[in-house]
Motif scaffolding. Structure first.
Motif, PDB file in Angstrom:
ATOM      1  N   MET A   1      -6.871  48.525  -7.073  1.00  0.00           N
ATOM      2  CA  MET A   1      -6.531  48.981  -8.422  1.00  0.00           C
ATOM      3  C   MET A   1      -5.251  48.318  -8.915  1.00  0.00           C
ATOM      4  O   MET A   1      -5.137  48.007 -10.104  1.00  0.00           O
ATOM      5  CB  MET A   1      -6.387  50.503  -8.448  1.00  0.00           C
ATOM      6  N   TYR A   2      -4.293  48.097  -8.022  1.00  0.00           N
ATOM      7  CA  TYR A   2      -3.080  47.371  -8.413  1.00  0.00           C
ATOM      8  C   TYR A   2      -3.442  45.979  -8.906  1.00  0.00           C
ATOM      9  O   TYR A   2      -2.984  45.533  -9.968  1.00  0.00           O
ATOM     10  CB  TYR A   2      -2.120  47.282  -7.223  1.00  0.00           C
ATOM     11  N   ALA A   3      -4.259  45.274  -8.144  1.00  0.00           N
ATOM     12  CA  ALA A   3      -4.655  43.917  -8.538  1.00  0.00           C
ATOM     13  C   ALA A   3      -5.457  43.935  -9.830  1.00  0.00           C
ATOM     14  O   ALA A   3      -5.308  43.046 -10.680  1.00  0.00           O
ATOM     15  CB  ALA A   3      -5.453  43.258  -7.420  1.00  0.00           C
ATOM     16  N   CYS A   4      -6.303  44.931  -9.988  1.00  0.00           N
ATOM     17  CA  CYS A   4      -7.136  45.028 -11.188  1.00  0.00           C
ATOM     18  C   CYS A   4      -6.276  45.275 -12.430  1.00  0.00           C
ATOM     19  O   CYS A   4      -6.518  44.686 -13.488  1.00  0.00           O
ATOM     20  CB  CYS A   4      -8.156  46.155 -11.007  1.00  0.00           C
ATOM     21  N   ASN A   5      -5.255  46.116 -12.295  1.00  0.00           N
ATOM     22  CA  ASN A   5      -4.415  46.478 -13.442  1.00  0.00           C
ATOM     23  C   ASN A   5      -3.327  45.452 -13.727  1.00  0.00           C
ATOM     24  O   ASN A   5      -3.084  45.096 -14.885  1.00  0.00           O
ATOM     25  CB  ASN A   5      -3.766  47.846 -13.201  1.00  0.00           C
ATOM     26  N   VAL A   6      -2.653  44.985 -12.686  1.00  0.00           N
ATOM     27  CA  VAL A   6      -1.471  44.129 -12.853  1.00  0.00           C
ATOM     28  C   VAL A   6      -1.847  42.653 -12.877  1.00  0.00           C
ATOM     29  O   VAL A   6      -1.117  41.828 -13.425  1.00  0.00           O
ATOM     30  CB  VAL A   6      -0.447  44.436 -11.736  1.00  0.00           C
ATOM     31  N   ARG A   7      -2.975  42.299 -12.263  1.00  0.00           N
ATOM     32  CA  ARG A   7      -3.496  40.923 -12.196  1.00  0.00           C
ATOM     33  C   ARG A   7      -2.535  39.974 -11.494  1.00  0.00           C
ATOM     34  O   ARG A   7      -2.374  38.821 -11.854  1.00  0.00           O
ATOM     35  CB  ARG A   7      -3.827  40.359 -13.587  1.00  0.00           C
ATOM     36  N   LYS A   8      -1.913  40.468 -10.441  1.00  0.00           N
ATOM     37  CA  LYS A   8      -1.094  39.608  -9.594  1.00  0.00           C
ATOM     38  C   LYS A   8      -0.990  40.246  -8.212  1.00  0.00           C
ATOM     39  O   LYS A   8      -1.378  41.400  -8.010  1.00  0.00           O
ATOM     40  CB  LYS A   8       0.298  39.384 -10.184  1.00  0.00           C
ATOM     41  N   GLY A   9      -0.458  39.478  -7.242  1.00  0.00           N
ATOM     42  CA  GLY A   9      -0.293  39.997  -5.898  1.00  0.00           C
ATOM     43  C   GLY A   9      -0.397  38.891  -4.867  1.00  0.00           C
ATOM     44  O   GLY A   9      -0.381  37.703  -5.201  1.00  0.00           O
ATOM     45  N   ASN A  10      -0.507  39.296  -3.588  1.00  0.00           N
ATOM     46  CA  ASN A  10      -0.676  38.308  -2.530  1.00  0.00           C
ATOM     47  C   ASN A  10      -2.120  38.334  -2.033  1.00  0.00           C
ATOM     48  O   ASN A  10      -3.000  38.918  -2.666  1.00  0.00           O
ATOM     49  CB  ASN A  10       0.347  38.540  -1.406  1.00  0.00           C
ATOM     50  N   CYS A  11      -2.355  37.737  -0.858  1.00  0.00           N
ATOM     51  CA  CYS A  11      -3.733  37.604  -0.370  1.00  0.00           C
ATOM     52  C   CYS A  11      -4.412  38.958  -0.182  1.00  0.00           C
ATOM     53  O   CYS A  11      -5.618  39.086  -0.439  1.00  0.00           O
ATOM     54  CB  CYS A  11      -3.763  36.799   0.923  1.00  0.00           C
ATOM     55  N   THR A  12      -3.671  39.977   0.248  1.00  0.00           N
ATOM     56  CA  THR A  12      -4.299  41.291   0.443  1.00  0.00           C
ATOM     57  C   THR A  12      -4.819  41.855  -0.871  1.00  0.00           C
ATOM     58  O   THR A  12      -5.874  42.493  -0.917  1.00  0.00           O
ATOM     59  CB  THR A  12      -3.319  42.302   1.072  1.00  0.00           C
ATOM     60  N   ASP A  13      -4.077  41.618  -1.949  1.00  0.00           N
ATOM     61  CA  ASP A  13      -4.458  42.162  -3.257  1.00  0.00           C
ATOM     62  C   ASP A  13      -5.647  41.404  -3.850  1.00  0.00           C
ATOM     63  O   ASP A  13      -6.587  42.015  -4.370  1.00  0.00           O
ATOM     64  CB  ASP A  13      -3.251  42.121  -4.192  1.00  0.00           C
ATOM     65  N   PHE A  14      -5.618  40.083  -3.772  1.00  0.00           N
ATOM     66  CA  PHE A  14      -6.753  39.273  -4.236  1.00  0.00           C
ATOM     67  C   PHE A  14      -8.045  39.725  -3.572  1.00  0.00           C
ATOM     68  O   PHE A  14      -9.061  39.965  -4.234  1.00  0.00           O
ATOM     69  CB  PHE A  14      -6.522  37.794  -3.886  1.00  0.00           C
ATOM     70  N   HIS A  15      -7.996  39.846  -2.246  1.00  0.00           N
ATOM     71  CA  HIS A  15      -9.245  40.074  -1.524  1.00  0.00           C
ATOM     72  C   HIS A  15      -9.674  41.537  -1.545  1.00  0.00           C
ATOM     73  O   HIS A  15     -10.869  41.826  -1.432  1.00  0.00           O
ATOM     74  CB  HIS A  15      -9.129  39.507  -0.113  1.00  0.00           C
ATOM     75  N   SER A  16      -8.737  42.431  -1.735  1.00  0.00           N
ATOM     76  CA  SER A  16      -9.123  43.831  -1.934  1.00  0.00           C
ATOM     77  C   SER A  16      -9.880  43.986  -3.254  1.00  0.00           C
ATOM     78  O   SER A  16     -10.878  44.726  -3.318  1.00  0.00           O
ATOM     79  CB  SER A  16      -7.887  44.723  -1.929  1.00  0.00           C
TER      80      SER A  16
END
Length: 354
Positions: free
Chosen positions: A203-218
């Protein structure tokens, strides 16, 4: 404690000779999805430095993940340095293996050394997207596991809406996964600034549209599952492509999704985001510049009272049944042309000389 001295006996030589045959077979019979001549063989040193151990005599458990052995990677063997008594334990859900050292705080303080494991691994370039047929048909139980939403990987609400709007009308699961992958590579930025990144929160990646490898792949895993495509998380370590030895600064993760036609297919959306020219190379394919350790999220350690681990790559330590957080991990690697048997024999000679 001093390290145990080891001696080569005739029996040991015979055993090592047998291992040599096995190693030769492993080198000659590459995984079916591996590309010819693509092996990268190395010694990986995994060090756990534990500080702040109390001056008491309480039970202490040290868990260190064991590098995987699968179609993309051959684990030839490993060695735990020093006098530690250990066993190999497996957790039930994903069958990840761990070195478990059962000791005491008094013994650890007396030993006065970090815990170090040396893994001897060959990693391959793999291209299962071009292979024919499914290697491991999923059981109903495993399919359900890799389709189920979790706390960090929800499959309803905004996640499901985005997945459906982006790829829901596509015909095959392979096409849906490629469209999801392209969308994430195009719209999520590799950015470790601020707070919230690095937890693998879809949900963080979906809302913020940034992050590291864990966020992309989650985000990829959650959206694939929302479309009925089994998907899972792989945690490991990166290997610098332009070096044959050195320090590894931290973890790297990627994802896999499953189709009946091809089996498990890897994606590395975060690397594709950082290297736009390699977008095709990170869908259904992976380079050899990594070592895989564990599968899955919310991992329950065997023989432990710990809460499930969000993901497993670093050492986990318990003292008297409670987590001990003052733990640092360090990783170094060196490529080698030696076989596992040669390395073991050289180690025996060095021990003998010492």
């Amino acid at each position: 404690m001093k390290k145990k001295r080891r001696y080569i006996t005739f029996a040991m030589v015979a055993i090592l000779a047998l291992i040599a045959v096995i190693v030769i077979i492993q080198y000659r019979v590459r995984p079916s999805t591996a590309e010819a001549g693509s092996g990268r063989t190395l010694i990986l040193e995994y060090t756990a430095e534990i500080s702040g151990v109390p001056a008491s005599n309480n039970p202490m458990k040290i868990f260190i993940p064991v590098a995987m052995d699968d179609e993309g990677q051959t684990l030839h063997g490993f060695e735990v340095a020093g006098d530690w008594d250990y066993e190999i334990v497996s957790e039930a859900e994903y069958e990840n293996r761990f070195i478990l050292i059962n000791t005491t705080t008094e013994e650890y303080r007396a030993n006065d050394e970090p815990v170090q494991v040396r893994y001897f691994v060959t990693r391959y370039d793999v291209s299962p997207v071009t292979a024919e047929g499914s290697r491991w048909p999923l059981t109903t139980e495993k399919e359900r596991k890799y389709l189920t939403g979790t706390r960090m990987l929800p499959t309803t609400g905004k996640i499901a809406e985005e997945a459906s709007s982006v790829a829901g009308n596509s015909y095959t699961d392979l096409t849906k996964a490629r469209i999801l992958y392209n969308h994430i590579v195009d719209t999520v930025e590799y950015d470790k600034s601020g707070e919230g990144w690095g937890r693998g929160d879809a949900m963080y990646a979906c809302n913020v549209r940034k992050g590291n490898c864990t966020d992309f792949h989650s985000l990829f895993i959650a959206e694939a599952r929302a479309l009925g495509i089994p998907a899972r998380f792989i945690m490991g370590l990166p290997l610098p492509a332009d070096k044959d030895a050195g320090v590894i600064e931290g973890y790297h993760c990627w994802a896999e999704f499953y189709t009946d036609e091809k089996g498990w297919l890897p994606v590395d959306a975060s690397e594709a985001s950082k290297n736009p020219g390699k977008r095709d190379a990170y869908f259904g394919r992976l380079d050899r510049n990594r070592v895989a350790f564990t599968i899955g999220r919310d991992i329950r350690l065997p023989e432990s009272k710990a809460e499930p681990l969000n993901f497993a790559i670093y050492p986990y330590v318990e003292i008297d049944g409670r987590e001990h957080k003052d733990v640092e991990a360090a990783f170094e690697f060196e490529e080698t042309t030696m076989s596992y048997v040669q390395i073991m024999l050289e180690g025996e000679r060095n021990n003998d000389a010492g």
